[in-house]
Design a protein around this motif. Structure first.
Motif, short mmCIF file in Angstrom:
data_model
loop_
_atom_site.label_atom_id
_atom_site.label_comp_id
_atom_site.label_asym_id
_atom_site.label_seq_id
_atom_site.Cartn_x
_atom_site.Cartn_y
_atom_site.Cartn_z
N GLN A 1 -15.90 2.93 3.31
CA GLN A 1 -16.35 2.95 1.96
C GLN A 1 -15.32 2.74 0.92
N SER A 2 -15.19 1.83 0.10
CA SER A 2 -14.44 1.66 -0.80
C SER A 2 -15.03 1.05 -2.21
N THR A 3 -13.90 1.11 -3.30
CA THR A 3 -14.31 0.56 -4.37
C THR A 3 -13.19 -0.15 -5.14
N VAL A 4 -13.06 -1.18 -5.71
CA VAL A 4 -12.08 -1.70 -6.30
C VAL A 4 -11.71 -1.11 -7.69
N LEU A 5 -10.40 -0.50 -7.74
CA LEU A 5 -10.11 0.04 -8.95
C LEU A 5 -9.57 -0.99 -10.11
N LYS A 6 -8.92 -1.60 -9.46
CA LYS A 6 -8.34 -2.71 -10.18
C LYS A 6 -8.07 -3.95 -9.62
N GLN A 7 -8.42 -5.03 -10.20
CA GLN A 7 -8.52 -6.43 -9.48
C GLN A 7 -7.35 -7.06 -9.48
N LYS A 8 -6.74 -6.83 -10.57
CA LYS A 8 -5.47 -7.62 -10.70
C LYS A 8 -4.39 -7.00 -10.88
N GLY A 9 -2.96 -7.30 -10.70
CA GLY A 9 -1.89 -6.56 -11.05
C GLY A 9 -1.25 -5.97 -9.60
N VAL A 10 0.23 -5.64 -9.57
CA VAL A 10 0.78 -5.15 -8.50
C VAL A 10 1.46 -3.61 -9.05
N ALA A 11 0.67 -2.66 -8.26
CA ALA A 11 0.88 -1.45 -8.84
C ALA A 11 1.85 -0.69 -7.89
N GLY A 12 2.39 -1.23 -6.76
CA GLY A 12 3.46 -0.74 -5.85
C GLY A 12 3.35 -1.52 -4.73
N SER A 13 3.98 -0.94 -3.57
CA SER A 13 4.21 -1.95 -2.35
C SER A 13 2.86 -1.81 -1.56
N ALA A 14 2.46 -3.05 -1.16
CA ALA A 14 1.11 -3.08 -0.54
C ALA A 14 0.80 -2.12 0.60
N GLY A 15 -0.11 -1.18 0.57
CA GLY A 15 -0.43 -0.17 1.38
C GLY A 15 0.09 1.12 1.17
N THR A 16 1.01 1.33 -0.07
CA THR A 16 1.33 2.70 -0.61
C THR A 16 0.15 3.47 -1.21
N VAL A 17 -0.19 4.52 -0.56
CA VAL A 17 -1.13 5.36 -1.51
C VAL A 17 -0.47 5.74 -2.60
N LEU A 18 -1.30 5.63 -3.76
CA LEU A 18 -0.80 5.94 -5.27
C LEU A 18 -1.13 7.34 -5.60
N SER A 19 -2.53 7.59 -5.32
CA SER A 19 -2.95 8.90 -5.77
C SER A 19 -4.11 9.44 -4.96
N ILE A 20 -4.44 10.78 -4.84
CA ILE A 20 -5.50 11.25 -4.10
C ILE A 20 -6.27 12.22 -5.18
N ASP A 21 -7.69 11.88 -5.39
CA ASP A 21 -8.41 12.72 -6.23
C ASP A 21 -10.00 13.11 -5.69
N ASP A 22 -10.61 13.63 -6.39
CA ASP A 22 -12.01 13.95 -5.64
C ASP A 22 -12.78 12.56 -5.41
N GLN A 23 -12.50 11.69 -6.16
CA GLN A 23 -13.10 10.38 -6.06
C GLN A 23 -12.83 9.48 -4.83
N GLY A 24 -11.56 9.85 -4.52
CA GLY A 24 -11.12 8.88 -3.30
C GLY A 24 -9.46 8.69 -3.21
N ILE A 25 -8.98 7.97 -2.43
CA ILE A 25 -7.64 7.58 -2.06
C ILE A 25 -7.06 6.28 -2.64
N SER A 26 -6.52 6.16 -3.90
CA SER A 26 -5.99 4.78 -4.35
C SER A 26 -4.83 4.43 -3.71
N VAL A 27 -5.04 2.94 -3.25
CA VAL A 27 -4.07 2.25 -2.27
C VAL A 27 -3.81 0.94 -3.13
#
Length: 312
Positions: free
Chosen positions: A244-270
Motif C-alpha cells: 500500500q502506498s500514496t503519492v506525496l509529491k507528483q513532480k520534482g526530484v527530492a533525492g536519489s531514486a530509492g532513497t528513504v527521505l523520512s519515516i513517521d506514523d503515516q509511512g516511509i517517504s521514498v
C-alpha cells in the motif's frame, strides 16, 4: 433460456450465480482441478464448486478440440464464457443457437487480452468496465452488445476492482440475455479500429520496482499487482513486498531514486525518479504485511537507507 457456462476463477462466480437464478444452466465447462498451496492439494476451480452446489453437470476437458459433439448434445441456446482460460474452436463458437457470449473486464477495444484489470490500474486509467460481446475467432475482437462502466478509485487495487467488475458483469450478462430472449435478432456493435490496446499476461518479473520511475507510476503498479504478484524491492539483501502506498509529491526530484527521505506514523517517504512516494504497508520474507511504523519497529530502516538493486 438454456445456457452452457464456461468459466474458471472467482471472477466467473457472480455471473454464474446470476444466471442460475433466472435461467436453466444445463452444464458448466471449467478448467481441470489444480494442485495449489504448500501441500499441493488438488483443488477445484471456484466455478466447479458453485456448479456442484447447484447440481449442474461439470465438464473439465484438457482440450476443446473434440468437445463439439458434447456441446451440441446439450442443446443450449447460448454459451456464456467468463475467464474460462481456453480458446474456443470455431466449431464450438458456431454450435449454440445464439452463439457464444463473453464477459470481458474492460471497455473494448481497450485492454483486449489476459490481464485487463491490472493493466487498467497500472496505466492510470480513470475508468474501466465490462463488455458483453459476441465471441469470434479473434482475441476479444467480437461485436459488443453492451458496455457497463465504473470509475477506478484512487485506492482501488486489482482485488477491489475485480469484485466490482464481477458484479457488473453479472448485471450485464443478465440484461443482454433478457434482450436476446425477447429479440434474438438484436444486433451487436462492431468494435472500433481506434483505441485498441492489449493487456498482456502479468509475470512475476514485472513485480520489481524501478525507483527511477515516477511516484505515480510506482503507486499505480503497487495497486495493480495487489494481490498478485505483489510489487517488491530490496534493502541490502532483504526482499520487501509493497502492499500500500500514496503519492506525496507528483513532480520534482527530492533525492536519489530509492532513497528513504523520512519515516513517521503515516509511512516511509521514498524519493522516486519524479516525485515522492509514501509506503504505508510492507512485508518482508517470513513475516506478515505490516503498517509502516510497525514494520520499522521490527526492521532497521532509517532516513538515508536506499531501496532497490543499487542497494546491493
Amino acid at each position: 433460456m438454456n445456457i452452457i457456462f464456461a468459466g474458471t476463477p472467482e471472477f466467473a462466480v457472480a455471473p454464474l450465480l446470476a444466471l442460475i437464478k433466472g435461467h436453466n444452466v444445463v452444464a458448466v465447462f471449467t478448467q481441470p482441478d489444480r494442485r495449489s498451496g504448500r501441500g499441493k492439494k488438488l483443488s477445484p476451480p471456484p466455478v466447479k464448486v458453485v456448479a456442484e452446489e447447484h447440481n449442474i453437470p461439470v465438464f473439465q476437458p484438457t482440450t476443446l478440440a473434440d468437445q463439439q459433439p458434447t456441446v451440441a448434445a446439450l442443446q443450449a441456446d447460448v454459451m456464456v464464457v467468463v475467464a474460462y482460460g481456453m480458446l474456443l474452436p470455431q466449431d464450438i463458437l458456431d454450435t449454440p443457437r445464439l452463439g457464444c457470449i463473453n464477459i470481458h473486464a474492460s471497455i473494448l477495444p481497450r485492454w483486449r487480452g489476459a490481464a485487463p484489470i491490472q493493466r487498467a490500474i497500472e496505466a492510470g486509467d480513470a475508468q474501466t468496465g465490462v463488455s458483453i460481446m459476441q465471441m469470434d475467432a479473434g482475441l476479444d475482437t467480437g461485436a459488443v452488445y453492451e458496455i457497463l462502466t465504473v470509475a477506478i478509485d484512487a485506492t482501488d487495487t486489482s482485488a477491489s476492482l475485480h469484485d466490482k467488475l464481477a458484479e457488473l458483469g453479472a448485471r450485464g450478462i443478465v440484461a443482454t440475455l433478457d434482450t436476446l430472449h425477447t429479440n434474438p435478432e438484436t444486433p451487436a456493435t462492431p468494435q472500433s479500429e481506434q483505441g485498441v490496446s492489449y493487456a498482456r499476461k502479468i509475470s512475476k518479473d514485472e513485480a520489481r520496482v524501478d525507483w527511477k520511475s515516477s511516484a505515480s507510476e510506482i503507486n499505480n503498479k503497487i495497486r495493480a499487482f495487489d494481490p498478485w504478484p505483489v510489487c517488491q524491492t530490496h534493502h541490502q539483501h532483504t526482499r520487501i513486498r509493497l502492499w500500500q502506498s500514496t503519492v506525496l509529491k507528483q513532480k520534482g526530484v527530492a533525492g536519489s531514486a530509492g532513497t528513504v527521505l523520512s519515516i513517521d506514523d503515516q509511512g516511509i517517504s521514498v524519493a522516486c525518479g519524479d516525485g515522492v512516494l509514501r509506503l504505508e504497508k510492507l512485508q518482508r520474507d517470513g513475516s506478515k504485511p505490516l503498517q509502516a511504523r510497525e514494520f520499522c519497529n521490527g526492521y532497521e530502516l532509517t532516513p538515508g537507507s536506499v531501496l532497490g538493486d543499487q542497494a546491493g
